[in-house]
Write an enzyme that holds these catalytic residues in place. Structure first.
Site, PDB file in Angstrom:
ATOM      1  N   LEU A 145     130.362  87.833  49.015  1.00 54.78           N
ATOM      2  CA  LEU A 145     130.710  86.802  48.044  1.00 54.78           C
ATOM      3  C   LEU A 145     129.685  85.682  48.193  1.00 54.78           C
ATOM      4  CD1 LEU A 145     134.604  86.487  48.469  1.00 54.78           C
ATOM      5  CD2 LEU A 145     133.368  87.715  46.674  1.00 54.78           C
ATOM      6  N   ASP A 146     129.350  85.038  47.091  1.00 54.67           N
ATOM      7  CA  ASP A 146     128.420  83.913  47.169  1.00 54.67           C
ATOM      8  C   ASP A 146     129.003  82.792  48.018  1.00 54.67           C
ATOM      9  OD1 ASP A 146     126.757  85.276  45.434  1.00 54.67           O
ATOM     10  OD2 ASP A 146     127.563  84.293  43.648  1.00 54.67           O
ATOM     11  N   LYS A 147     128.149  81.947  48.526  1.00 55.96           N
ATOM     12  CA  LYS A 147     128.561  80.840  49.390  1.00 55.96           C
ATOM     13  C   LYS A 147     129.687  80.020  48.773  1.00 55.96           C
ATOM     14  CE  LYS A 147     126.848  76.527  51.426  1.00 55.96           C
ATOM     15  NZ  LYS A 147     125.659  75.640  51.610  1.00 55.96           N
TER      16      LYS A 147
END
Length: 347
Positions: free
Chosen positions: A137-139
């Site tokens: 998942l993106d930051k």
């Protein structure tokens, strides 16, 4: 490098089969492509003789030895970082990733990541590639992730991902009022203009399919739910932006800020300061790598997204209250109205 030798005996029914096809059922926890690679590297012996060609045919009944070599290549330090673990057994772990936490160490984020936390939680994960992480998942995206605790479980889950059998559903808020749901089927690849970004690439991109539906409409904003069929980097962010509806707060693919007419100043300030993409991985489903049962988890959206949705709902209420007369009827203030009193009504 994590090494171990696995042994099995070929069935006599395997007579005439290719080597790779014959031994895959014996070591079903590993993919065929991985076994083919090990064969070519000389890691497979039949009755003590190395076989290094996947197309070689077998007689059946041979004793097979498979040297499993998994490069873990994990130099990341274990760090005592809290994880929100929703479920854990001997093969998988389900975590709810918070906003602002990076999954893998990398440039600009050498530590303090999900991987560092996993290695502290379970040191045995150092023997599993990527500490068992099978998807990212993106930051600034929150929500559910599955972590494999063994190499066979990881292989099983990666195979499900490649077959599009893992169900991942996201909640998002986008800029603009969408009229209806739909599907985006457009390939994604590295942007030719900026290698740090992804973009729609009709030629040279990888297949990317997102299904979305409208959950709630606000003034100039929409709450949507997106189901991924594929899992490309930044897929939802790129696909929604390609439709002209970028995610609220997306600093990379959005950069559009829309203030509905007459919006309260406090609500405007909240929208202006919402600096992360409004995206949450809320549901995750797959076939358990050991039991074979379909399992599913859900995670409520985080507080900041709850507040964002409340702000947009409040904006509608405030706007509608301004447009209503004291008696509750909606008057058009821009048009002359002939007011009627009780005396004008025929008896």
């Amino acid at each position: 490098m994590n090494k171990q030798t696995l042994t099995a005996v070929l069935s006599h029914d395997a007579l005439g089969e290719r080597l790779d096809i014959a031994i895959v059922p014996l070591f079903s926890e590993y993919s065929r492509s991985r076994i083919q690679k090990w064969i070519k590297e000389g890691n497979v012996t039949l009755d003590g003789v190395v076989w290094n060609k996947p197309k070689q045919t077998v007689l059946g009944g041979e004793k097979v030895e498979l040297l499993v070599e998994i490069a873990t290549d994990l130099n990341a330090p274990a760090q005592d970082i809290s994880l929100n673990i929703l479920y854990e057994d001997d093969s998988v772990m389900i975590i709810n990733k918070p906003v602002g936490m990076v999954v893998h160490p990398g440039a600009g984020n050498p530590d303090g990541t999900i991987m560092n936390a996993l290695l502290f939680h379970n040191s045995a994960l150092r023997d599993v590639p990527r500490a068992g992480i099978v998807h990212r998942l993106d930051k600034d995206t929150s929500g559910l992730m599955v972590v494999a605790k063994t190499i066979p479980a990881q292989t099983h889950l990666v195979d499900q991902l490649q077959r599009h059998d893992v169900e991942r559903i996201y909640d998002a808020v986008v800029v603009g009022q969408m009229s209806a749901g739909g599907t985006v089927d457009r390939p994604i690849g590295r942007s030719p203009k900026d290698r740090t970004k992804m973009a729609i690439r009709e030629f040279g991109g990888k297949e990317a399919v997102s299904h979305y539906r409208v959950l709630e409409r606000f003034r100039d904003y929409t709450r949507v739910r997106v189901k991924l069929e594929t899992g490309r980097t930044h897929q939802i962010r790129v696909h929604m932006a390609s439709l002209g509806y970028p995610l609220v707060g997306d600093q990379t693919y959005g950069k559009r800020f829309r203030i509905p007419k007459g919006m309260d100043n406090a609500l405007v300030d909240f929208l202006r300061n919402f600096k992360r993409q409004a995206l949450h991985a809320g549901a995750l489903s797959f076939e358990h790598p050991v039991t074979g049962r379909k399992v599913k988890w859900k995670a409520e959206i985080p507080d900041d997204m709850f507040e964002l949705i409340d702000v947009l709902r409040e904006d509608i209420e405030l706007y509608e209250s301004k447009m209503l007369g004291k008696d509750g009827f909606d008057y058009d203030y821009g048009v002359e109205v002939e007011w009627v009193t009780d005396e004008d009504v025929p008896k």
